[in-house]
Design an enzyme around this catalytic site. Structure first.
Site, PDB file in Angstrom:
ATOM      1  N   HIS A 156       0.847  -1.204   0.000  1.00 39.11           N
ATOM      2  CA  HIS A 156       0.000   0.000   0.000  1.00 39.11           C
ATOM      3  C   HIS A 156       0.882   1.254   0.000  1.00 39.11           C
ATOM      4  CE1 HIS A 156      -3.172  -2.825   1.329  1.00 39.11           C
ATOM      5  NE2 HIS A 156      -3.989  -1.972   0.744  1.00 39.11           N
ATOM      6  N   LYS A 160      -0.292   4.962   4.540  1.00 39.32           N
ATOM      7  CA  LYS A 160      -1.211   4.063   5.255  1.00 39.32           C
ATOM      8  C   LYS A 160      -0.688   3.798   6.660  1.00 39.32           C
ATOM      9  CE  LYS A 160      -3.680  -0.345   4.888  1.00 39.32           C
ATOM     10  NZ  LYS A 160      -4.909   0.162   5.507  1.00 39.32           N
TER      11      LYS A 160
HETATM   12  N1  LIG Z   1     -12.014  -1.580   3.370  1.00 33.99           N
HETATM   13  C1  LIG Z   1     -11.273  -1.191   2.361  1.00 33.99           C
HETATM   14  O1  LIG Z   1     -11.176  -1.879   1.341  1.00 33.99           O
HETATM   15  C2  LIG Z   1     -10.562   0.099   2.471  1.00 33.99           C
HETATM   16  C3  LIG Z   1     -10.364   0.622   3.701  1.00 33.99           C
HETATM   17  N2  LIG Z   1      -9.752   1.824   3.861  1.00 33.99           N
HETATM   18  C4  LIG Z   1      -9.665   2.318   5.222  1.00 33.99           C
HETATM   19  O2  LIG Z   1     -10.389   3.538   5.314  1.00 33.99           O
HETATM   20  C5  LIG Z   1      -9.787   4.390   6.295  1.00 33.99           C
HETATM   21  C6  LIG Z   1      -9.466   5.725   5.651  1.00 33.99           C
HETATM   22  O3  LIG Z   1      -8.444   5.567   4.700  1.00 33.99           O
HETATM   23  P1  LIG Z   1      -7.837   6.825   3.893  1.00 33.99           P
HETATM   24  O4  LIG Z   1      -8.909   7.498   3.130  1.00 33.99           O
HETATM   25  O5  LIG Z   1      -6.631   6.350   3.173  1.00 33.99           O
HETATM   26  O6  LIG Z   1      -7.371   7.737   5.129  1.00 33.99           O
HETATM   27  P2  LIG Z   1      -7.185   9.323   5.217  1.00 33.99           P
HETATM   28  O7  LIG Z   1      -6.333   9.554   6.418  1.00 33.99           O
HETATM   29  O8  LIG Z   1      -6.757   9.873   3.916  1.00 33.99           O
HETATM   30  O9  LIG Z   1      -8.666   9.860   5.517  1.00 33.99           O
HETATM   31  C7  LIG Z   1      -9.365   9.669   6.699  1.00 33.99           C
HETATM   32  C8  LIG Z   1     -10.429  10.735   6.794  1.00 33.99           C
HETATM   33  O10 LIG Z   1     -11.280  10.454   7.898  1.00 33.99           O
HETATM   34  C9  LIG Z   1     -11.424  11.635   8.691  1.00 33.99           C
HETATM   35  N3  LIG Z   1     -11.655  11.228  10.089  1.00 33.99           N
HETATM   36  C10 LIG Z   1     -10.818  10.561  10.916  1.00 33.99           C
HETATM   37  N4  LIG Z   1     -11.407  10.340  12.105  1.00 33.99           N
HETATM   38  C11 LIG Z   1     -12.653  10.875  12.024  1.00 33.99           C
HETATM   39  C12 LIG Z   1     -13.751  10.972  12.920  1.00 33.99           C
HETATM   40  N5  LIG Z   1     -13.679  10.456  14.148  1.00 33.99           N
HETATM   41  N6  LIG Z   1     -14.873  11.607  12.503  1.00 33.99           N
HETATM   42  C13 LIG Z   1     -14.966  12.123  11.254  1.00 33.99           C
HETATM   43  N7  LIG Z   1     -13.961  12.059  10.353  1.00 33.99           N
HETATM   44  C14 LIG Z   1     -12.814  11.442  10.733  1.00 33.99           C
HETATM   45  C15 LIG Z   1     -10.135  12.410   8.489  1.00 33.99           C
HETATM   46  O11 LIG Z   1     -10.346  13.750   8.748  1.00 33.99           O
HETATM   47  P3  LIG Z   1      -9.109  14.773   8.956  1.00 33.99           P
HETATM   48  O12 LIG Z   1      -8.460  14.890   7.615  1.00 33.99           O
HETATM   49  O13 LIG Z   1      -9.796  15.991   9.402  1.00 33.99           O
HETATM   50  O14 LIG Z   1      -8.223  14.145   9.994  1.00 33.99           O
HETATM   51  C16 LIG Z   1      -9.877  12.135   7.004  1.00 33.99           C
HETATM   52  O15 LIG Z   1     -10.621  13.022   6.191  1.00 33.99           O
HETATM   53  C17 LIG Z   1      -8.560   3.614   6.808  1.00 33.99           C
HETATM   54  O16 LIG Z   1      -8.923   2.896   7.964  1.00 33.99           O
HETATM   55  C18 LIG Z   1      -8.261   2.629   5.663  1.00 33.99           C
HETATM   56  O17 LIG Z   1      -7.561   1.491   6.072  1.00 33.99           O
HETATM   57  C19 LIG Z   1      -9.322   2.547   2.788  1.00 33.99           C
HETATM   58  C20 LIG Z   1      -9.481   2.057   1.526  1.00 33.99           C
HETATM   59  C21 LIG Z   1     -10.123   0.782   1.259  1.00 33.99           C
HETATM   60  O1  LIG Z   2      -5.852   2.060   3.619  1.00 36.12           O
HETATM   61  C1  LIG Z   2      -6.052   1.694   2.440  1.00 36.12           C
HETATM   62  O2  LIG Z   2      -5.826   2.426   1.471  1.00 36.12           O
HETATM   63  C2  LIG Z   2      -6.591   0.340   2.226  1.00 36.12           C
HETATM   64  N1  LIG Z   2      -6.894  -0.386   3.262  1.00 36.12           N
HETATM   65  C3  LIG Z   2      -7.501  -1.670   3.227  1.00 36.12           C
HETATM   66  C4  LIG Z   2      -6.940  -2.575   4.299  1.00 36.12           C
HETATM   67  O3  LIG Z   2      -6.303  -2.124   5.256  1.00 36.12           O
HETATM   68  O4  LIG Z   2      -7.154  -3.792   4.183  1.00 36.12           O
HETATM   69  C5  LIG Z   2      -7.447  -2.350   1.911  1.00 36.12           C
HETATM   70  C6  LIG Z   2      -7.324  -1.541   0.704  1.00 36.12           C
HETATM   71  O5  LIG Z   2      -6.529  -2.244  -0.238  1.00 36.12           O
HETATM   72  C7  LIG Z   2      -6.811  -0.134   0.850  1.00 36.12           C
END
Ligand SMILES: NC(=O)C1=CN([C@@H]2O[C@H](COP(=O)(O)OP(=O)(O)OC[C@H]3O[C@@H](n4cnc5c(N)ncnc54)[C@H](OP(=O)(O)O)[C@@H]3O)[C@@H](O)[C@H]2O)C=CC1
Ligand SMILES: O=C(O)C1=N[C@H](C(=O)O)C[C@H](O)C1
Length: 272
Positions: A156, A160
Site C-alpha cells: 500500500h 497508510k
Molecule cells: N475496506 C477497504 O477496502 C478500504 C479501507 N480503507 C480504510 O479507510 C480508512 C481511511 O483511509 P484513507 O482514506 O486512506 O485515510 P485518510 O487519512 O486519507 O482519511 C481519513 C479521513 O477520515 C477523517 N476522520 C478521521 N477520524 C474521524 C472521525 N472520528 N470523525 C470524522 N472524520 C474522521 C479524516 O479527517 P481529517 O483529515 O480531518 O483528519 C480524514 O478526512 C482507513 O482505515 C483505511 O484502512 C481505505 C481504503 C479501502
Molecule cells: O488504507 C487503504 O488504502 C486500504 N486499506 C484496506 C486494508 O487495510 O485492508 C485495503 C485496501 O486495499 C486499501
C-alpha cells in the site's frame, strides 16, 4: 436509497464523488475541528457546487434524524463508530464500515450490539468484490494443500497507518482456520509511494507454487464495493461481512435461472 458518508480523506473523496454521481449521497460528515466543515462538497472535490454542505459529526443523532439516511458509509477512523454507534442505531441508520485497525475487543462490541438487533452493520476491511473472491479461492487452496507454506503479502501507499492491512489479516485468518494444523499464517507489508492496494497469497511447496493476487488500481474499486455493501445492508439488522453478499447474489441468480427455465418450459408447452 439515501447514503451518508463520513471521512473525506484519500478514499472518502473518491467515494463521495461516486455516490454523488449515482445521486444517492445526501449527507457528508467530517471531524468537528476539520477545515472542511460547512463547505460545499463540490469545493472539497474541486468541482461545481453540489448543494451538500459538509457537516461536523457532533450532535449526530439530531443531524441523522434531519437527513434520514438509510445507511452511513464509514471511511474515517475506528474512533467514529465507537463514539457514534448508539446515535446511528437510535436514528435507524445502518452502517458500512470499511475502516481498518479496530481492536478485536472493539469488533466484538460492535458485533454484539448489531446481533442484538439494534442496527445492521457490514464490517468490511476488504471492500472490493475481487479481494473477497480471492479470499474464497485462498480458503479452497488451504483445504486442499494444507502441507504447503502459506504467506500473505500486501503493498500500500506510504501514508497508510496500519500494517499489515486489515485485508491481509483477514486473509491470513481465513487460511489458518482451513489449515489442518491451524498454524498462524505470516503477513508481510510494503509501504511505498502511491500504491493503492495489492494483496497476494503465496502457496509454496518444495517443487511448485501457486500465487493468487488482487490489485486495486483505482479507489473507484472501493467506492463500488461500498455502494454494493450499502445496498445489501439496507433494511437488515445484524452483523455481516462482504462474503454474505455472495450468498444473496447466489440465491438471486438461482431465482433468475429457474424463472427463465419456467418461461422456456411454458413456451415449449404452448408450441406442443
Ligand atoms: N475496506 C477497504 O477496502 C478500504 C479501507 N480503507 C480504510 O479507510 C480508512 C481511511 O483511509 P484513507 O482514506 O486512506 O485515510 P485518510 O487519512 O486519507 O482519511 C481519513 C479521513 O477520515 C477523517 N476522520 C478521521 N477520524 C474521524 C472521525 N472520528 N470523525 C470524522 N472524520 C474522521 C479524516 O479527517 P481529517 O483529515 O480531518 O483528519 C480524514 O478526512 C482507513 O482505515 C483505511 O484502512 C481505505 C481504503 C479501502
Ligand atoms: O488504507 C487503504 O488504502 C486500504 N486499506 C484496506 C486494508 O487495510 O485492508 C485495503 C485496501 O486495499 C486499501
Amino acid at each position: 436509497m439515501k447514503i451518508a458518508l463520513v471521512g473525506l480523506g484519500r478514499t472518502g473523496k473518491i467515494v463521495a464523488e461516486y455516490l454523488w454521481q449515482k445521486k444517492v449521497l445526501n449527507m457528508v460528515l467530517c471531524r468537528p475541528e476539520s477545515s472542511k466543515a460547512h463547505k460545499d462538497l463540490g469545493e472539497i472535490l474541486n468541482c461545481k457546487d453540489t448543494g451538500i454542505l459538509v457537516e461536523t459529526s457532533d450532535h449526530l443523532e439530531r443531524k441523522l434524524f434531519q437527513n434520514q439516511p438509510d445507511v452511513l458509509i464509514d471511511f474515517s477512523s475506528s474512533n467514529f463508530l465507537k463514539d457514534n454507534i448508539h446515535a446511528l442505531a437510535k436514528s435507524g441508520t445502518n452502517v458500512v464500515t470499511a475502516v481498518t485497525g479496530y481492536e478485536p475487543a472493539e469488533v466484538e462490541k460492535i458485533r454484539n450490539f448489531a446481533e442484538k438487533g439494534n442496527i445492521g452493520v457490514i464490517m468490511a476491511p476488504n471492500i472490493t468484490y475481487g479481494v473477497n473472491v480471492l479470499m474464497l479461492m485462498a480458503e479452497i487452496v488451504a483445504e486442499l494443500m494444507s502441507d504447503y507454506d502459506f504467506e500473505v503479502l500486501e503493498e500500500h501507499h506510504k501514508h497508510k497507518q496500519d500494517r499489515p492491512s486489515g485485508t491481509a489479516k483477514k486473509i491470513a485468518d481465513k487460511i489458518r482456520v482451513k489449515l489442518m494444523n491451524n498454524q498462524e499464517v505470516p503477513a508481510q507489508a510494503v509501504r511505498a509511494g502511491g500504491i493503492i492496494g495489492k494483496h497476494k497469497v503465496l502457496v509454496c511447496g518444495e517443487f511448485d507454487k501457486i500465487e493468487i493476487s488482487h490489485e486495486s488500481f483505482s479507489r473507484v474499486a472501493f467506492a463500488q464495493g461500498a455502494y454494493k455493501a450499502a445496498q445489501f445492508i439496507t433494511g437488515k439488522t445484524g452483523f455481516y461481512e462482504m462474503t454474505d453478499i455472495f450468498e444473496q447474489e447466489r440465491q438471486e441468480r438461482q431465482k433468475q435461472v429457474s424463472a427463465s427455465y419456467d418461461e422456456k418450459h411454458a413456451e415449449e408447452l404452448d408450441l406442443a
